[in-house]
Design a protein around this motif. Structure first.
Motif, PDB file in Angstrom:
ATOM      1  N   THR A  12       0.836  -1.209   0.000  1.00 36.26           N
ATOM      2  CA  THR A  12       0.000   0.000   0.000  1.00 36.26           C
ATOM      3  C   THR A  12       0.865   1.251   0.000  1.00 36.26           C
ATOM      4  O   THR A  12       0.613   2.193  -0.758  1.00 36.26           O
ATOM      5  CB  THR A  12      -0.953  -0.005   1.215  1.00 36.26           C
ATOM      6  OG1 THR A  12      -1.739  -1.198   1.180  1.00 36.26           O
ATOM      7  CG2 THR A  12      -1.854   1.215   1.209  1.00 36.26           C
ATOM      8  N   VAL A  13       1.890   1.261   0.830  1.00 38.31           N
ATOM      9  CA  VAL A  13       2.805   2.409   0.876  1.00 38.31           C
ATOM     10  C   VAL A  13       3.486   2.593  -0.482  1.00 38.31           C
ATOM     11  O   VAL A  13       3.575   3.715  -1.004  1.00 38.31           O
ATOM     12  CB  VAL A  13       3.844   2.238   2.009  1.00 38.31           C
ATOM     13  CG1 VAL A  13       4.950   3.269   1.908  1.00 38.31           C
ATOM     14  CG2 VAL A  13       3.161   2.305   3.371  1.00 38.31           C
ATOM     15  N   LEU A  69      -3.086   3.686  -9.755  1.00 36.92           N
ATOM     16  CA  LEU A  69      -2.423   3.255  -8.526  1.00 36.92           C
ATOM     17  C   LEU A  69      -3.065   3.887  -7.297  1.00 36.92           C
ATOM     18  O   LEU A  69      -3.203   3.231  -6.262  1.00 36.92           O
ATOM     19  CB  LEU A  69      -0.925   3.576  -8.580  1.00 36.92           C
ATOM     20  CG  LEU A  69      -0.126   2.709  -9.563  1.00 36.92           C
ATOM     21  CD1 LEU A  69       1.290   3.250  -9.712  1.00 36.92           C
ATOM     22  CD2 LEU A  69      -0.110   1.257  -9.127  1.00 36.92           C
ATOM     23  N   LEU A  70      -3.462   5.125  -7.399  1.00 36.55           N
ATOM     24  CA  LEU A  70      -4.114   5.791  -6.272  1.00 36.55           C
ATOM     25  C   LEU A  70      -5.394   5.043  -5.877  1.00 36.55           C
ATOM     26  O   LEU A  70      -5.652   4.813  -4.693  1.00 36.55           O
ATOM     27  CB  LEU A  70      -4.429   7.244  -6.629  1.00 36.55           C
ATOM     28  CG  LEU A  70      -5.046   8.096  -5.526  1.00 36.55           C
ATOM     29  CD1 LEU A  70      -4.077   8.239  -4.355  1.00 36.55           C
ATOM     30  CD2 LEU A  70      -5.414   9.472  -6.077  1.00 36.55           C
ATOM     31  N   ALA A  71      -6.155   4.644  -6.886  1.00 38.59           N
ATOM     32  CA  ALA A  71      -7.404   3.924  -6.631  1.00 38.59           C
ATOM     33  C   ALA A  71      -7.160   2.447  -6.319  1.00 38.59           C
ATOM     34  O   ALA A  71      -8.043   1.782  -5.789  1.00 38.59           O
ATOM     35  CB  ALA A  71      -8.329   4.051  -7.836  1.00 38.59           C
ATOM     36  N   PHE A 146      -6.953  -0.879   0.932  1.00 36.03           N
ATOM     37  CA  PHE A 146      -7.684   0.276   0.422  1.00 36.03           C
ATOM     38  C   PHE A 146      -7.622   0.374  -1.098  1.00 36.03           C
ATOM     39  O   PHE A 146      -7.422   1.445  -1.654  1.00 36.03           O
ATOM     40  CB  PHE A 146      -7.169   1.590   1.042  1.00 36.03           C
ATOM     41  CG  PHE A 146      -6.968   1.519   2.518  1.00 36.03           C
ATOM     42  CD1 PHE A 146      -8.044   1.354   3.369  1.00 36.03           C
ATOM     43  CD2 PHE A 146      -5.696   1.573   3.059  1.00 36.03           C
ATOM     44  CE1 PHE A 146      -7.861   1.260   4.738  1.00 36.03           C
ATOM     45  CE2 PHE A 146      -5.497   1.483   4.427  1.00 36.03           C
ATOM     46  CZ  PHE A 146      -6.583   1.329   5.272  1.00 36.03           C
ATOM     47  N   SER A 147      -7.757  -0.763  -1.776  1.00 39.39           N
ATOM     48  CA  SER A 147      -7.699  -0.751  -3.237  1.00 39.39           C
ATOM     49  C   SER A 147      -9.000  -1.260  -3.821  1.00 39.39           C
ATOM     50  O   SER A 147      -9.678  -2.105  -3.227  1.00 39.39           O
ATOM     51  CB  SER A 147      -6.539  -1.617  -3.731  1.00 39.39           C
ATOM     52  OG  SER A 147      -6.818  -2.988  -3.518  1.00 39.39           O
ATOM     53  N   ARG A 154     -12.057  -9.191  -0.709  1.00 39.69           N
ATOM     54  CA  ARG A 154     -12.601  -9.044   0.644  1.00 39.69           C
ATOM     55  C   ARG A 154     -13.983  -9.688   0.743  1.00 39.69           C
ATOM     56  O   ARG A 154     -14.303 -10.346   1.718  1.00 39.69           O
ATOM     57  CB  ARG A 154     -12.653  -7.573   1.046  1.00 39.69           C
ATOM     58  CG  ARG A 154     -11.288  -7.014   1.388  1.00 39.69           C
ATOM     59  CD  ARG A 154     -11.388  -5.643   2.008  1.00 39.69           C
ATOM     60  NE  ARG A 154     -11.906  -4.633   1.110  1.00 39.69           N
ATOM     61  CZ  ARG A 154     -11.184  -3.965   0.220  1.00 39.69           C
ATOM     62  NH1 ARG A 154      -9.902  -4.215   0.110  1.00 39.69           N
ATOM     63  NH2 ARG A 154     -11.724  -3.065  -0.547  1.00 39.69           N
ATOM     64  N   ALA A 155     -14.798  -9.528  -0.297  1.00 39.72           N
ATOM     65  CA  ALA A 155     -16.129 -10.124  -0.279  1.00 39.72           C
ATOM     66  C   ALA A 155     -16.028 -11.644  -0.283  1.00 39.72           C
ATOM     67  O   ALA A 155     -16.735 -12.323   0.458  1.00 39.72           O
ATOM     68  CB  ALA A 155     -16.945  -9.638  -1.473  1.00 39.72           C
TER      69      ALA A 155
END
Length: 172
Positions: A12-13, A69-71, A146-147, A154-155
């Motif tokens: 993530t970082v 990448l941000l999303a 957070f992607s 996750r689901a």
């Protein structure tokens, strides 16, 4: 904390860091189209007919990579394209340095001829190699927190966690 959690945090970082790099680099180049063309031409590797098209397409490509990448959307694809682009940047820097060209890399705006003492090739190469390392990491392991890529994971994990006790009792 699961064994993969620290790697998710690291990813993530790296993902967000590379997003910032691409967004800043692309925005600066987009705001200075003439300077970007001068920087591309200064490497003396492209035919004159390709300088303006490359200088025109590079900023939107960098911004698109940054936004993906941000999303956290198509992270592996964005990392692959970023890796190829960074390899081209590193090759461009190495050839310019080897040929004795005195140019600013133009990585974050600027570019073109400079005083031979002001090239900064060593630091630019180290920086680009660090970015390249981050991009390769994301190619190999695109899973991050957070992607948007991870929403389905996750689901599925949540569904699996809900079924796990029932599945375990059915096997006995």
């Amino acid at each position: 904390m699961t064994a993969g959690r620290p790697l998710d945090v690291l990813g993530t970082v790296l993902r967000l860091g590379l997003a910032a790099v691409w967004l800043v680099s692309g925005a600066v180049k987009l705001s200075e189209p003439f300077t970007t063309a001068v920087a591309v031409a200064a490497y003396r590797v492209l035919p004159d007919a390709l300088v303006v098209p490359v200088a025109t397409l590079l900023p939107p490509l960098e911004i698109a990579l940054g936004l993906l990448l941000l999303a956290g959307l198509a992270t592996r694809l964005a990392a692959v394209v970023g890796t190829v682009l960074l390899l081209a940047f590193v090759a461009g820097l190495v050839q310019a340095w080897a040929r004795g060209l005195a140019i600013d890399c133009g990585c974050f705006g600027g570019g073109g001829p400079v005083d031979p003492d002001d090239t900064g090739y060593g630091l630019a190469l180290l920086r680009d190699l660090a970015f390249l390392t981050a991009a390769v990491y994301l190619v190999v392991r695109p899973r991050t927190l957070f992607s948007l890529d991870g929403r389905g994971d996750r689901a599925a994990a949540h569904d699996h966690d809900r079924r796990a006790p029932a599945d375990a009792t059915e096997e006995h």
